[in-house]
Design an enzyme around this catalytic site. Sequence first.
Site, PDB file in Angstrom:
ATOM      1  N   ARG A 282     127.552  62.408 -83.244  1.00  0.00           N
ATOM      2  CA  ARG A 282     127.017  61.850 -82.005  1.00  0.00           C
ATOM      3  C   ARG A 282     125.520  61.665 -82.220  1.00  0.00           C
ATOM      4  O   ARG A 282     124.874  62.484 -82.875  1.00  0.00           O
ATOM      5  CB  ARG A 282     127.253  62.788 -80.828  1.00  0.00           C
ATOM      6  CG  ARG A 282     126.686  62.197 -79.538  1.00  0.00           C
ATOM      7  CD  ARG A 282     126.825  63.107 -78.349  1.00  0.00           C
ATOM      8  NE  ARG A 282     126.228  62.445 -77.179  1.00  0.00           N
ATOM      9  CZ  ARG A 282     125.820  63.078 -76.107  1.00  0.00           C
ATOM     10  NH1 ARG A 282     125.953  64.384 -76.021  1.00  0.00           N
ATOM     11  NH2 ARG A 282     125.286  62.412 -75.110  1.00  0.00           N
ATOM     12  N   HIS A 283     124.974  60.599 -81.653  1.00  0.00           N
ATOM     13  CA  HIS A 283     123.525  60.387 -81.760  1.00  0.00           C
ATOM     14  C   HIS A 283     122.762  61.605 -81.257  1.00  0.00           C
ATOM     15  O   HIS A 283     123.266  62.385 -80.445  1.00  0.00           O
ATOM     16  CB  HIS A 283     123.104  59.136 -80.977  1.00  0.00           C
ATOM     17  CG  HIS A 283     123.334  59.249 -79.508  1.00  0.00           C
ATOM     18  ND1 HIS A 283     122.489  59.949 -78.673  1.00  0.00           N
ATOM     19  CD2 HIS A 283     124.332  58.766 -78.728  1.00  0.00           C
ATOM     20  CE1 HIS A 283     122.943  59.888 -77.437  1.00  0.00           C
ATOM     21  NE2 HIS A 283     124.070  59.185 -77.436  1.00  0.00           N
ATOM     22  N   GLY A 284     121.523  61.751 -81.720  1.00  0.00           N
ATOM     23  CA  GLY A 284     120.671  62.843 -81.268  1.00  0.00           C
ATOM     24  C   GLY A 284     120.247  62.665 -79.821  1.00  0.00           C
ATOM     25  O   GLY A 284     120.415  61.595 -79.219  1.00  0.00           O
TER      26      GLY A 284
ATOM     27  N   THR B 166     118.420  61.849 -76.534  1.00  0.00           N
ATOM     28  CA  THR B 166     117.518  60.760 -76.160  1.00  0.00           C
ATOM     29  C   THR B 166     116.678  61.179 -74.955  1.00  0.00           C
ATOM     30  O   THR B 166     116.976  62.179 -74.293  1.00  0.00           O
ATOM     31  CB  THR B 166     118.300  59.482 -75.779  1.00  0.00           C
ATOM     32  OG1 THR B 166     119.013  59.728 -74.564  1.00  0.00           O
ATOM     33  CG2 THR B 166     119.257  59.054 -76.879  1.00  0.00           C
ATOM     34  N   GLU B 167     115.669  60.382 -74.676  1.00  0.00           N
ATOM     35  CA  GLU B 167     114.843  60.633 -73.491  1.00  0.00           C
ATOM     36  C   GLU B 167     115.699  60.638 -72.235  1.00  0.00           C
ATOM     37  O   GLU B 167     115.521  61.474 -71.343  1.00  0.00           O
ATOM     38  CB  GLU B 167     113.731  59.595 -73.394  1.00  0.00           C
ATOM     39  CG  GLU B 167     112.694  59.730 -74.487  1.00  0.00           C
ATOM     40  CD  GLU B 167     111.644  58.640 -74.482  1.00  0.00           C
ATOM     41  OE1 GLU B 167     111.591  57.837 -73.512  1.00  0.00           O
ATOM     42  OE2 GLU B 167     110.867  58.584 -75.445  1.00  0.00           O
ATOM     43  N   TRP B 168     116.663  59.705 -72.154  1.00  0.00           N
ATOM     44  CA  TRP B 168     117.524  59.638 -70.968  1.00  0.00           C
ATOM     45  C   TRP B 168     118.511  60.791 -70.923  1.00  0.00           C
ATOM     46  O   TRP B 168     118.869  61.248 -69.840  1.00  0.00           O
ATOM     47  CB  TRP B 168     118.220  58.298 -70.889  1.00  0.00           C
ATOM     48  CG  TRP B 168     117.338  57.216 -70.331  1.00  0.00           C
ATOM     49  CD1 TRP B 168     115.978  57.257 -70.186  1.00  0.00           C
ATOM     50  CD2 TRP B 168     117.754  55.960 -69.828  1.00  0.00           C
ATOM     51  NE1 TRP B 168     115.527  56.085 -69.645  1.00  0.00           N
ATOM     52  CE2 TRP B 168     116.610  55.264 -69.413  1.00  0.00           C
ATOM     53  CE3 TRP B 168     118.984  55.338 -69.706  1.00  0.00           C
ATOM     54  CZ2 TRP B 168     116.658  53.990 -68.867  1.00  0.00           C
ATOM     55  CZ3 TRP B 168     119.037  54.063 -69.175  1.00  0.00           C
ATOM     56  CH2 TRP B 168     117.878  53.403 -68.747  1.00  0.00           C
ATOM     57  N   ASN B 169     118.991  61.289 -72.087  1.00  0.00           N
ATOM     58  CA  ASN B 169     119.827  62.498 -72.067  1.00  0.00           C
ATOM     59  C   ASN B 169     119.045  63.642 -71.445  1.00  0.00           C
ATOM     60  O   ASN B 169     119.560  64.375 -70.604  1.00  0.00           O
ATOM     61  CB  ASN B 169     120.232  62.930 -73.480  1.00  0.00           C
ATOM     62  CG  ASN B 169     121.219  62.035 -74.169  1.00  0.00           C
ATOM     63  OD1 ASN B 169     121.159  61.902 -75.400  1.00  0.00           O
ATOM     64  ND2 ASN B 169     122.136  61.415 -73.446  1.00  0.00           N
TER      65      ASN B 169
ATOM     66  N   GLY C 140     125.177  54.500 -70.958  1.00  0.00           N
ATOM     67  CA  GLY C 140     126.146  53.430 -71.175  1.00  0.00           C
ATOM     68  C   GLY C 140     125.637  52.423 -72.171  1.00  0.00           C
ATOM     69  O   GLY C 140     125.276  52.768 -73.296  1.00  0.00           O
TER      70      GLY C 140
ATOM     71  N   GLU D 210     128.982  53.084 -76.787  1.00  0.00           N
ATOM     72  CA  GLU D 210     129.306  54.028 -75.724  1.00  0.00           C
ATOM     73  C   GLU D 210     130.018  53.330 -74.569  1.00  0.00           C
ATOM     74  O   GLU D 210     129.904  52.109 -74.400  1.00  0.00           O
ATOM     75  CB  GLU D 210     128.035  54.714 -75.211  1.00  0.00           C
ATOM     76  CG  GLU D 210     128.265  55.792 -74.172  1.00  0.00           C
ATOM     77  CD  GLU D 210     129.212  56.927 -74.582  1.00  0.00           C
ATOM     78  OE1 GLU D 210     130.364  56.660 -74.976  1.00  0.00           O
ATOM     79  OE2 GLU D 210     128.800  58.092 -74.473  1.00  0.00           O
TER      80      GLU D 210
END
Length: 186
Positions: free
Chosen positions: A10-12, A14-17, A24, A86
């Site tokens: 899975r991607h690392g 993010t700022e939005w995470n 999305g 995603e």
Amino acid sequence: MNYPELYILRHGQTEWNLEGRMQGELNSPLTAQGQLEAAHQGAILAQCDLQGFAFLSSPQGRAVQTAGIALGNLAETIRTDDRLREIGVGDWSGLLRDTLPLPDAEDPYMAQYEVAPNGEGLAAVKARCYAFLQELKGPAVLVTHGVTGRTLREILAGTDAIQGTTIHGGQGYVYHLKNGSQKLLS
């Protein structure tokens, strides 16, 4: 069906995470922690025999950024495949998750994806994951996203593969799937 051996990342973060936003189809860059998570995934994979493996990534920026960090020293070529993107969250793209309705369900956070107005829905994600796997010709390393990766793992190793995982799980880890079983590498 017998599927090829896979490593799924899975991607690392993010700022939005970090902010709790639904991404999305939208994108935000990796945080410093997300970059470290991607580097950690690369260190895990450097210990694996990847001879003959293909390297594939979602075309979304956060996955491509992760693939560059994690696989840059391991892969001669990293191809993108749109089916690894995603889940689309429609009208909820970019909104804070905790401002959205939380359905009364066993897993309310996964259920949010099902009720997102103009969203893709989980059945559509499962269909494109099946299509992707049907066309896969050999072993591969995949860089993808939370829901898509979870769906791939469920198809490959059954519902036990996703028991106890959270929607945010998997950043910084590598899932090894072979012969219908899953092993978490950390």
